[in-house]
Design a protein around this motif. Sequence first.
Motif, PDB file in Angstrom:
ATOM      1  N   VAL A 159      28.975 -44.027  35.540  1.00 25.11           N
ATOM      2  CA  VAL A 159      27.931 -45.004  35.839  1.00 25.11           C
ATOM      3  C   VAL A 159      27.972 -45.390  37.315  1.00 25.11           C
ATOM      4  CG1 VAL A 159      27.164 -47.386  35.437  1.00 25.11           C
ATOM      5  CG2 VAL A 159      27.734 -45.931  33.494  1.00 25.11           C
ATOM      6  N   GLU A 181      26.642 -42.473  39.360  1.00 25.54           N
ATOM      7  CA  GLU A 181      25.194 -42.294  39.187  1.00 25.54           C
ATOM      8  C   GLU A 181      24.382 -43.371  39.904  1.00 25.54           C
ATOM      9  OE1 GLU A 181      24.147 -42.338  35.021  1.00 25.54           O
ATOM     10  OE2 GLU A 181      25.680 -40.802  34.665  1.00 25.54           O
ATOM     11  N   THR A 182      24.877 -44.617  39.844  1.00 23.23           N
ATOM     12  CA  THR A 182      24.082 -45.725  40.381  1.00 23.23           C
ATOM     13  C   THR A 182      24.396 -45.983  41.846  1.00 23.23           C
ATOM     14  OG1 THR A 182      25.724 -47.348  39.677  1.00 23.23           O
ATOM     15  CG2 THR A 182      23.936 -46.874  38.143  1.00 23.23           C
ATOM     16  N   ARG A 198      26.189 -49.384  27.186  1.00 14.70           N
ATOM     17  CA  ARG A 198      26.006 -48.358  28.204  1.00 14.70           C
ATOM     18  C   ARG A 198      24.751 -48.659  29.017  1.00 14.70           C
ATOM     19  NH1 ARG A 198      26.142 -43.375  25.195  1.00 14.70           N
ATOM     20  NH2 ARG A 198      28.283 -43.971  24.744  1.00 14.70           N
ATOM     21  N   TRP A 199      23.703 -49.104  28.312  1.00 10.34           N
ATOM     22  CA  TRP A 199      22.478 -49.481  29.006  1.00 10.34           C
ATOM     23  C   TRP A 199      22.738 -50.669  29.951  1.00 10.34           C
ATOM     24  CZ3 TRP A 199      19.646 -53.945  29.344  1.00 10.34           C
ATOM     25  CH2 TRP A 199      18.428 -53.814  30.052  1.00 10.34           C
ATOM     26  N   SER A 224      24.545 -52.221  37.119  1.00  7.10           N
ATOM     27  CA  SER A 224      25.072 -51.538  38.304  1.00  7.10           C
ATOM     28  C   SER A 224      23.941 -51.146  39.248  1.00  7.10           C
ATOM     29  CB  SER A 224      25.850 -50.282  37.905  1.00  7.10           C
ATOM     30  OG  SER A 224      26.895 -50.620  37.030  1.00  7.10           O
ATOM     31  N   LYS A 225      22.847 -50.671  38.658  1.00  9.33           N
ATOM     32  CA  LYS A 225      21.677 -50.309  39.453  1.00  9.33           C
ATOM     33  C   LYS A 225      21.154 -51.518  40.229  1.00  9.33           C
ATOM     34  CE  LYS A 225      19.071 -47.314  36.826  1.00  9.33           C
ATOM     35  NZ  LYS A 225      17.945 -47.161  35.869  1.00  9.33           N
ATOM     36  N   THR A 266      33.299 -43.119  31.348  1.00 10.39           N
ATOM     37  CA  THR A 266      31.916 -43.601  31.337  1.00 10.39           C
ATOM     38  C   THR A 266      31.665 -44.512  32.540  1.00 10.39           C
ATOM     39  OG1 THR A 266      31.938 -43.580  28.919  1.00 10.39           O
ATOM     40  CG2 THR A 266      30.166 -44.825  29.959  1.00 10.39           C
ATOM     41  N   ARG A 284      24.720 -49.633  33.063  1.00  7.99           N
ATOM     42  CA  ARG A 284      23.922 -48.843  33.988  1.00  7.99           C
ATOM     43  C   ARG A 284      22.898 -49.719  34.716  1.00  7.99           C
ATOM     44  NH1 ARG A 284      23.198 -44.050  30.917  1.00  7.99           N
ATOM     45  NH2 ARG A 284      25.109 -43.295  31.893  1.00  7.99           N
TER      46      ARG A 284
END
Length: 277
Positions: A134, A137-138, A90-91, A97-98, A130, A94
């Motif tokens: 992600v 969010e990103t 998950r980290w 993607s960021k 999920t 994220r």
Amino acid sequence: AKQQGRNTYQLYTEDLDSTLSQRVSLRSELQEAIEHGHLSLHYQPLLDREGQVDGLEALVRWHHPSKGLISPATFIPMAEETGQIIPLSRWVMRQASKDAHQLVKQGLLNKRMAINLSPLQFHRPNFLSTLRSVLSETGLAPEHLELELTEGILMHDTDGAIDILNALNGMQISTSIDDFGTGFSSLSYLRDLPVDKIKIDRSFVQRAIKSDKNAAICQGIITLAQKLDLRVVAEGIETPEQYDYLMSLGCDVFQGYLFAKPMPLDSLTTWLMQRER
Ligand code: C2E
Ligand code: CA
Ligand code: CA
Ligand code: CA
């Protein structure tokens, strides 16, 4: 060590004990690394036949406080066993993607960021939700994301995998089969799996010019992929000879130390900016 059998058990008792305690501590250390951000991502560019950047692959790194850099080949399989792969993945998802979103905004990436998936992650019921959260969010557009799957992931529950792959297709996320050729699986599954790309494992790529058998495997994979309308990536290209040969066989994409090693975001940014000029 467990599988080494009765005869060797006596001999390895000591090693086994230390290995076990080492593993227990490594496990709790990994937990800490996940929680305290001692993980980082390196990115390796992929190039098309014209030498243009065709995408990036995110590769996780663990900076251990005393042991230094630990290879993902060591801790990913352990994390898979302990379930730690879930928070770790998950980290990764994220962070990659960021970073990809930032590169896109800077005009340095117009292709895809590829992320390696683990079997446990892919087959979780909430995998797609999920992924969606992600992305939202990103801010990364799904057109800039690619997921690398292994044959093992796809063989485990093929019908389930096909459903997920179709959903990914619908979301405009592309998929590739990693380490292709190492999985002992039947080639006919390629017909049924809606994937976009295959990545020939570097063990074949690197031996292709040394052995006729490996050359034949590479040729076979490429011919098959072309017939099935899949793009083919040759990974682990280290020499101009390997590059020339795989180019002559018709590979679409190339990845390896000959072009660029995996690097942290700041070096990658510099690398990409220099190529712009
Ligand atoms: P992979 O997905 O097959 O990644 C390619 C590996 O080959 C990387 O090793 C990369 O650094 C290395 N490589 C690239 N070009 C060359 C070359 O020219 N020569 C040689 N000798 N090696 C090259 P790395 O970064 O150590 O990763 C090892 C494996 O760990 C990956 O193999 C992948 O299976 C796994 N992994 C890495 N990051 C992640 C992640 O975020 N999630 C999951 N699930 N697995 C990961
Ligand atoms: Ca990969
Ligand atoms: Ca690979
Ligand atoms: Ca395609």
